[in-house]
Design a protein around this motif. Structure first.
Motif, PDB file in Angstrom:
ATOM      1  N   VAL A 160       0.893  -1.251   0.022  1.00 42.17           N
ATOM      2  CA  VAL A 160       0.050  -0.063  -0.098  1.00 42.17           C
ATOM      3  C   VAL A 160       1.032   1.350   0.068  1.00 42.17           C
ATOM      4  CG1 VAL A 160      -1.583   1.390   1.441  1.00 42.17           C
ATOM      5  CG2 VAL A 160      -2.084  -1.007   0.978  1.00 42.17           C
ATOM      6  N   GLN A 161       1.910   1.328   0.851  1.00 44.23           N
ATOM      7  CA  GLN A 161       2.637   2.408   1.077  1.00 44.23           C
ATOM      8  C   GLN A 161       3.864   2.717  -0.235  1.00 44.23           C
ATOM      9  OE1 GLN A 161       5.442   2.006   4.145  1.00 44.23           O
ATOM     10  NE2 GLN A 161       3.632   2.475   5.831  1.00 44.23           N
ATOM     11  N   LEU A 162       4.114   1.453  -0.636  1.00 43.31           N
ATOM     12  CA  LEU A 162       5.072   1.736  -2.059  1.00 43.31           C
ATOM     13  C   LEU A 162       4.167   1.944  -3.269  1.00 43.31           C
ATOM     14  CD1 LEU A 162       7.802   0.341  -3.312  1.00 43.31           C
ATOM     15  CD2 LEU A 162       6.169  -1.551  -4.196  1.00 43.31           C
ATOM     16  N   ILE A 163       2.888   1.359  -3.339  1.00 37.94           N
ATOM     17  CA  ILE A 163       2.003   1.723  -4.520  1.00 37.94           C
ATOM     18  C   ILE A 163       1.859   3.239  -4.523  1.00 37.94           C
ATOM     19  CG2 ILE A 163      -0.295   1.459  -5.515  1.00 37.94           C
ATOM     20  CD1 ILE A 163      -0.055  -1.445  -4.391  1.00 37.94           C
ATOM     21  N   ILE A 164       1.575   3.776  -3.376  1.00 40.87           N
ATOM     22  CA  ILE A 164       1.303   5.271  -3.227  1.00 40.87           C
ATOM     23  C   ILE A 164       2.430   6.157  -3.640  1.00 40.87           C
ATOM     24  CG2 ILE A 164       0.761   7.322  -1.809  1.00 40.87           C
ATOM     25  CD1 ILE A 164      -0.781   5.101  -0.130  1.00 40.87           C
ATOM     26  N   GLY A 165       3.753   5.384  -3.243  1.00 44.87           N
ATOM     27  CA  GLY A 165       5.061   6.350  -3.361  1.00 44.87           C
ATOM     28  C   GLY A 165       5.300   6.126  -4.700  1.00 44.87           C
ATOM     29  N   ILE A 166       5.033   5.041  -5.497  1.00 46.53           N
ATOM     30  CA  ILE A 166       5.847   5.024  -6.859  1.00 46.53           C
ATOM     31  C   ILE A 166       4.942   5.579  -8.026  1.00 46.53           C
ATOM     32  CG2 ILE A 166       7.744   3.599  -6.058  1.00 46.53           C
ATOM     33  CD1 ILE A 166       6.184   1.202  -7.510  1.00 46.53           C
ATOM     34  N   ALA A 167       3.612   5.444  -7.862  1.00 46.31           N
ATOM     35  CA  ALA A 167       2.803   5.652  -8.754  1.00 46.31           C
ATOM     36  C   ALA A 167       2.950   7.131  -9.446  1.00 46.31           C
ATOM     37  CB  ALA A 167       1.186   5.528  -8.221  1.00 46.31           C
ATOM     38  N   PRO A 168       3.189   8.032  -8.819  1.00 47.27           N
ATOM     39  CA  PRO A 168       3.768   9.263  -9.594  1.00 47.27           C
ATOM     40  C   PRO A 168       4.872   9.314 -10.627  1.00 47.27           C
ATOM     41  CG  PRO A 168       2.992   9.872  -7.189  1.00 47.27           C
ATOM     42  CD  PRO A 168       3.245   8.338  -7.398  1.00 47.27           C
ATOM     43  N   GLU A 169       5.541   8.188 -10.291  1.00 43.43           N
ATOM     44  CA  GLU A 169       6.914   8.391 -11.018  1.00 43.43           C
ATOM     45  C   GLU A 169       6.990   7.649 -12.019  1.00 43.43           C
ATOM     46  OE1 GLU A 169      11.286   7.203  -9.276  1.00 43.43           O
ATOM     47  OE2 GLU A 169       9.718   7.243  -7.948  1.00 43.43           O
ATOM     48  N   VAL A 170       6.324   6.411 -11.975  1.00 44.29           N
ATOM     49  CA  VAL A 170       6.705   5.339 -12.798  1.00 44.29           C
ATOM     50  C   VAL A 170       5.862   5.575 -14.375  1.00 44.29           C
ATOM     51  CG1 VAL A 170       6.984   3.549 -11.108  1.00 44.29           C
ATOM     52  CG2 VAL A 170       4.621   3.785 -12.093  1.00 44.29           C
ATOM     53  N   GLU A 171       6.191   4.874 -15.103  1.00 41.33           N
ATOM     54  CA  GLU A 171       5.319   5.076 -16.681  1.00 41.33           C
ATOM     55  C   GLU A 171       3.854   4.366 -16.369  1.00 41.33           C
ATOM     56  OE1 GLU A 171       7.184   3.874 -20.594  1.00 41.33           O
ATOM     57  OE2 GLU A 171       5.103   3.159 -20.772  1.00 41.33           O
ATOM     58  N   HIS A 172       4.024   3.037 -15.943  1.00 39.12           N
ATOM     59  CA  HIS A 172       2.718   2.361 -15.911  1.00 39.12           C
ATOM     60  C   HIS A 172       3.159   1.457 -14.533  1.00 39.12           C
ATOM     61  CE1 HIS A 172      -1.098   1.325 -16.749  1.00 39.12           C
ATOM     62  NE2 HIS A 172      -0.802   0.091 -16.187  1.00 39.12           N
ATOM     63  N   LEU A 173       1.901   1.413 -13.679  1.00 43.73           N
ATOM     64  CA  LEU A 173       2.076   0.552 -12.553  1.00 43.73           C
ATOM     65  C   LEU A 173       1.278  -0.324 -12.748  1.00 43.73           C
ATOM     66  CD1 LEU A 173       3.100  -0.305  -9.646  1.00 43.73           C
ATOM     67  CD2 LEU A 173       1.763   1.602  -8.747  1.00 43.73           C
ATOM     68  N   THR A 174       1.369  -1.867 -12.650  1.00 42.60           N
ATOM     69  CA  THR A 174       0.317  -2.774 -12.480  1.00 42.60           C
ATOM     70  C   THR A 174       0.509  -3.611 -11.079  1.00 42.60           C
ATOM     71  OG1 THR A 174       1.018  -3.305 -14.862  1.00 42.60           O
ATOM     72  CG2 THR A 174      -0.466  -4.896 -13.783  1.00 42.60           C
ATOM     73  N   VAL A 175      -0.585  -3.407 -10.602  1.00 44.43           N
ATOM     74  CA  VAL A 175      -0.581  -4.156  -9.220  1.00 44.43           C
ATOM     75  C   VAL A 175      -1.199  -5.293  -9.009  1.00 44.43           C
ATOM     76  CG1 VAL A 175      -1.388  -3.677  -6.677  1.00 44.43           C
ATOM     77  CG2 VAL A 175      -0.559  -1.746  -8.121  1.00 44.43           C
ATOM     78  N   PHE A 176      -0.499  -6.604  -8.738  1.00 45.89           N
ATOM     79  CA  PHE A 176      -1.031  -7.811  -8.333  1.00 45.89           C
ATOM     80  C   PHE A 176      -1.536  -8.071  -7.179  1.00 45.89           C
ATOM     81  CE2 PHE A 176       2.044  -7.410 -12.075  1.00 45.89           C
ATOM     82  CZ  PHE A 176       1.239  -7.998 -13.046  1.00 45.89           C
ATOM     83  N   GLN A 177      -3.031  -7.819  -7.154  1.00 45.28           N
ATOM     84  CA  GLN A 177      -3.508  -8.035  -5.577  1.00 45.28           C
ATOM     85  C   GLN A 177      -4.133  -9.423  -5.423  1.00 45.28           C
ATOM     86  OE1 GLN A 177      -6.748  -5.316  -4.206  1.00 45.28           O
ATOM     87  NE2 GLN A 177      -8.008  -7.066  -4.981  1.00 45.28           N
ATOM     88  N   ARG A 178      -3.645 -10.091  -4.397  1.00 50.77           N
ATOM     89  CA  ARG A 178      -4.362 -11.530  -4.058  1.00 50.77           C
ATOM     90  C   ARG A 178      -5.617 -11.147  -3.258  1.00 50.77           C
ATOM     91  NH1 ARG A 178      -0.549 -16.290  -1.521  1.00 50.77           N
ATOM     92  NH2 ARG A 178      -0.643 -14.987   0.051  1.00 50.77           N
ATOM     93  N   SER A 179      -5.235 -10.051  -2.188  1.00 52.68           N
ATOM     94  CA  SER A 179      -6.654  -9.944  -1.228  1.00 52.68           C
ATOM     95  C   SER A 179      -6.716  -8.243  -1.215  1.00 52.68           C
ATOM     96  CB  SER A 179      -6.228 -10.354   0.081  1.00 52.68           C
ATOM     97  OG  SER A 179      -5.915 -11.806   0.169  1.00 52.68           O
ATOM     98  N   ALA A 180      -8.131  -8.262  -1.366  1.00 51.28           N
ATOM     99  CA  ALA A 180      -8.309  -6.605  -1.284  1.00 51.28           C
ATOM    100  C   ALA A 180      -8.129  -6.470   0.263  1.00 51.28           C
ATOM    101  CB  ALA A 180      -9.701  -6.517  -1.709  1.00 51.28           C
ATOM    102  N   GLN A 181      -8.050  -5.098   0.516  1.00 55.30           N
ATOM    103  CA  GLN A 181      -7.539  -4.646   1.824  1.00 55.30           C
ATOM    104  C   GLN A 181      -8.608  -3.499   2.568  1.00 55.30           C
ATOM    105  OE1 GLN A 181      -5.026  -6.499   3.345  1.00 55.30           O
ATOM    106  NE2 GLN A 181      -3.692  -7.179   1.674  1.00 55.30           N
ATOM    107  N   TYR A 182      -8.743  -3.670   3.714  1.00 55.47           N
ATOM    108  CA  TYR A 182      -9.405  -2.549   4.343  1.00 55.47           C
ATOM    109  C   TYR A 182      -8.166  -1.691   4.906  1.00 55.47           C
ATOM    110  CZ  TYR A 182     -13.257  -5.851   4.778  1.00 55.47           C
ATOM    111  OH  TYR A 182     -14.412  -6.398   4.524  1.00 55.47           O
ATOM    112  N   SER A 183      -8.285  -0.334   4.319  1.00 50.31           N
ATOM    113  CA  SER A 183      -7.308   0.507   4.709  1.00 50.31           C
ATOM    114  C   SER A 183      -7.952   2.069   5.094  1.00 50.31           C
ATOM    115  CB  SER A 183      -6.363   0.706   3.581  1.00 50.31           C
ATOM    116  OG  SER A 183      -5.122   1.370   4.163  1.00 50.31           O
ATOM    117  N   VAL A 184      -7.471   2.325   6.175  1.00 47.32           N
ATOM    118  CA  VAL A 184      -8.079   3.741   6.288  1.00 47.32           C
ATOM    119  C   VAL A 184      -6.987   4.952   6.270  1.00 47.32           C
ATOM    120  CG1 VAL A 184      -9.674   2.523   8.145  1.00 47.32           C
ATOM    121  CG2 VAL A 184      -7.642   3.605   9.000  1.00 47.32           C
TER     122      VAL A 184
END
Ligand code: FAD
Ligand code: NA7
Length: 551
Positions: A206-230
């Motif tokens: 979750v932290q990494l995805i937020i951290g790198i999304a603005p920088e990379v050309e494209h981000l593909t997230v491979f999710q096994r379990s959806a998460q509850y996050s606040v």
């Protein structure tokens, strides 16, 4: 053995007649735990201490986890040591939460302040530790060929430190770069303009995805379990607010150390099921706006982690937020969990919103499992995703991971790896039967909390015990099997009263294929844990034959 000799190092050097270097204590780990242990044993007890870490510097978790976005989700003012009042007054911070570089800098400063670096041999992995029943010494071996002996063996190996890289078929064939978040290169990784894949959506993902999304050309997230996050609630903290905190640290630490999760708030005593839906939503909304994962789970209502009905109310609130935040309904559907809210509670700085970006896509690998890693990327059942960089945010072999990697042997050559085959054990989360004078910081069945105050609690217990033994010339201490069994039963009983065992996560070892799902924490809270340590004294412990003492 000359029992009149005062200094332990001197006593032991008489036993240890070979040329193997001897220390009163060997400490493994240079994180919050190991550093404090070295400080207590060396600077307060005056013992000779040798310390090791596989890393090239101090920091532990905060040395290894340098991925973009790495953040503590304990608030800045209590993600630190409490033992040094001057240090508390001198240290400062800018925001309500600390980033990895700030925590690393803080721990570096602590190491300098107490001259701890000189005790460490870095870039050195302890590969084996054997207890010798004739000498009552630990014999410790490293991957660099060191061999030393010590009376006391203190392990601060970390709860979340042994990285877990799933054994996907074809992993070695990938032609791009591959990294695990928990072993991020010191030099950093240039992700600008690259096609990046991330496997894993736990706290780290979750932290990494937020951290790198603005920088990379494209981000593909491979999710096994959806998460509850606040929301985490990271905000600038004013000089005035920090000064107020500094003026009130006495009360703050008293509250933290007598609370359950030690996150700086009072746990709620109101069951969600005792109030109306409107009141539930009002409290959830208020806490959502304040921020903090533990606060949302434990500060809103008293039964979120224990009563399925209350848990569902929290789940439904978060699900509604996801639907509101995420614009594409199909992405929102994939991101919306249907399971219990019973993993370590997550919080973030804009996770769900990140999936509104054009350069971020989400692959549900439960619906479309990963078949293999190819030379070009990842192949799932719905096709191949081409990547330049693949990042594993796949977590850790938590709690016992580093212990079972080491050849750790106690009395009669008993192996920890074998002893823990059905799940790790530990009396009070610190000691283990048949492993005399082994003191584990955050060992199995210790408290489940904001960790620095628990680490301090345990290290202080260890150092008091070492002092007690040194002053009385006691050779060994270890828990009785009965005491260890009883503690395990206590921990299981408490955990079984919660919903945590019903969710598959590292908390019970369920994230590692083949690992037995078993209790790994004392979930009775830090306040109660501290009371137990106080009340138990040395009941349940056996000292060496020459001495049978009570505290
Ligand atoms: P660590 O900091 O993990 O240090 C263990 C050290 O032991 C490592 O440096 C490792 O190299 C070394 N080691 C292990 N085995 C060997 C060996 N055989 N030989 C030599 N060296 C060895 N906790 C919180 O309370 N709040 C948070 O917000 C929080 N955020 C976290 C975020 C991330 C990304 C991670 C991974 C963890 C987080 N944690 C958090 C947990 C965190 O691990 C603890 O708070 C704390 O830093 C643990 O300190 P430690 O000294 O026990 O272990
Ligand atoms: P976690 O919480 O264990 O998360 C690991 C993530 O990786 C999680 O989403 C896993 O899915 C996923 N994962 C693990 N193995 C696989 C495989 N084989 N395939 C696909 N996805 C996989 O680790 P974190 O590093 O995020 O956080 C650990 C703690 O560190 C955290 O609680 C904080 O205390 C700091 P799953 O959810 O298991 O389905």
């Amino acid at each position: 053995m000359d029992k009149t000799t005062i200094r332990e190092g001197n006593v032991m050097s008489q036993i240890n007649k070979s040329n193997i270097p001897h220390f009163d204590a060997v400490v493994v780990g240079a994180g919050f735990g190991g550093l404090y242990a070295v400080h207590k044993l060396k600077n307060e007890l005056g013992l000779t201490v040798r310390a090791y870490d596989t890393g090239a510097d101090v920091g532990g978790t905060w040395y290894w986890n340098r991925y973009p976005g790495a953040l503590s989700d304990t608030q800045s003012y209590i993600y630190r040591y409490s033992f040094d009042k001057e240090l508390l007054q001198e240290s400062t911070w800018k925001n309500t939460y600390l980033t990895q570089p700030e925590i690393f800098e803080y721990l570096s400063h602590v190491a300098d302040r107490f001259d701890l670096r000189s005790n460490y041999q870095f870039r050195t992995k302890v590969t084996a530790a054997h207890f010798n029943e004739e000498t009552n010494l630990w014999q410790i071996m490293t991957d660099r060929g060191d061999e030393v002996t010590a009376k006391f063996f203190v392990t601060g190996l970390g709860l979340l430190s042994a990285t877990n890289v799933p054994n996907f078929k074809g992993r070695e064939t990938f032609k791009g770069e591959q990294y695990h978040t928990g072993a991020w290169p010191e030099s950093g990784v240039d992700l600008k303009g690259k096609r990046v894949g991330v496997i894993g959506t736990g706290s780290t993902g979750v932290q990494l995805i937020i951290g790198i999304a603005p920088e990379v050309e494209h981000l593909t997230v491979f999710q096994r379990s959806a998460q509850y996050s606040v929301p985490v609630g990271k905000r600038p903290q004013s000089e005035e607010d920090i000064a107020k905190i500094k003026g009130n640290y006495g009360e703050i630490w008293k509250q933290v150390k007598s609370s359950a999760v030690a996150f700086g708030f009072d746990e709620s005593t109101v069951p969600a099921v005792s109030v109306s839906k409107e009141e539930q939503d009002r409290v959830f909304e208020e806490t959502w706006n304040k921020g903090g994962g533990f606060r949302f789970m434990f500060g809103t209502f008293s039964d979120i982690a224990t009563n399925p009905e209350a848990n569902e109310a929290a789940c439904e609130f978060i699900r509604k937020k996801i639907r509101e935040i995420v614009k594409d309904p199909e992405t929102a559907r994939k991101l919306t969990p249907t399971s219990l809210y019973a993993k370590r509670p997550l919080c973030d700085n804009g996770y769900y919103d990140t999936f509104n970006r054009d350069n971020v896509s989400l692959i549900d690998v439960k619906e479309n499992p990963i078949l293999e890693i190819t030379s070009k990327g990842i192949r799932t059942t719905d096709g191949e995703y081409e990547l330049d960089v693949l990042i594993y945010a796949t977590g850790f072999d938590a709690v016992d991971g580093h212990y079972i990697k080491m050849d750790l042997r106690g009395r009669g050559g008993v192996s920890m790896r074998e002893k823990w085959e059905d799940g790790p054990t530990g009396y009070l989360g610190i000691t283990n039967t048949d492993f005399p004078n082994l003191f584990m910081i955050l060992g199995p069945n210790g408290p489940f909390t904001n960790l620095p105050p628990s680490i301090e609690t345990q290290v202080e217990w260890i150092s008091d015990t070492v002092k007690y033994m040194v002053e009385r010339n006691i050779k060994t201490i270890e828990p009785t099997q009965d005491a260890e069994n009883e503690w395990l039963t206590t921990c299981s009983t408490i955990a079984d009263a919660t919903l945590f065992p019903k969710a598959e996560s590292w908390i019970f070892g369920a994230n590692i294929p083949g690992k037995k799902n078993s209790v790994r924490f004392y979930m009775g809270g830090l306040g109660n844990y501290r009371k137990v340590l106080e009340e138990v004294g040395y009941n349940g412990f056996a000292f060496d034959h020459a001495f049978s003492g009570k505290k």
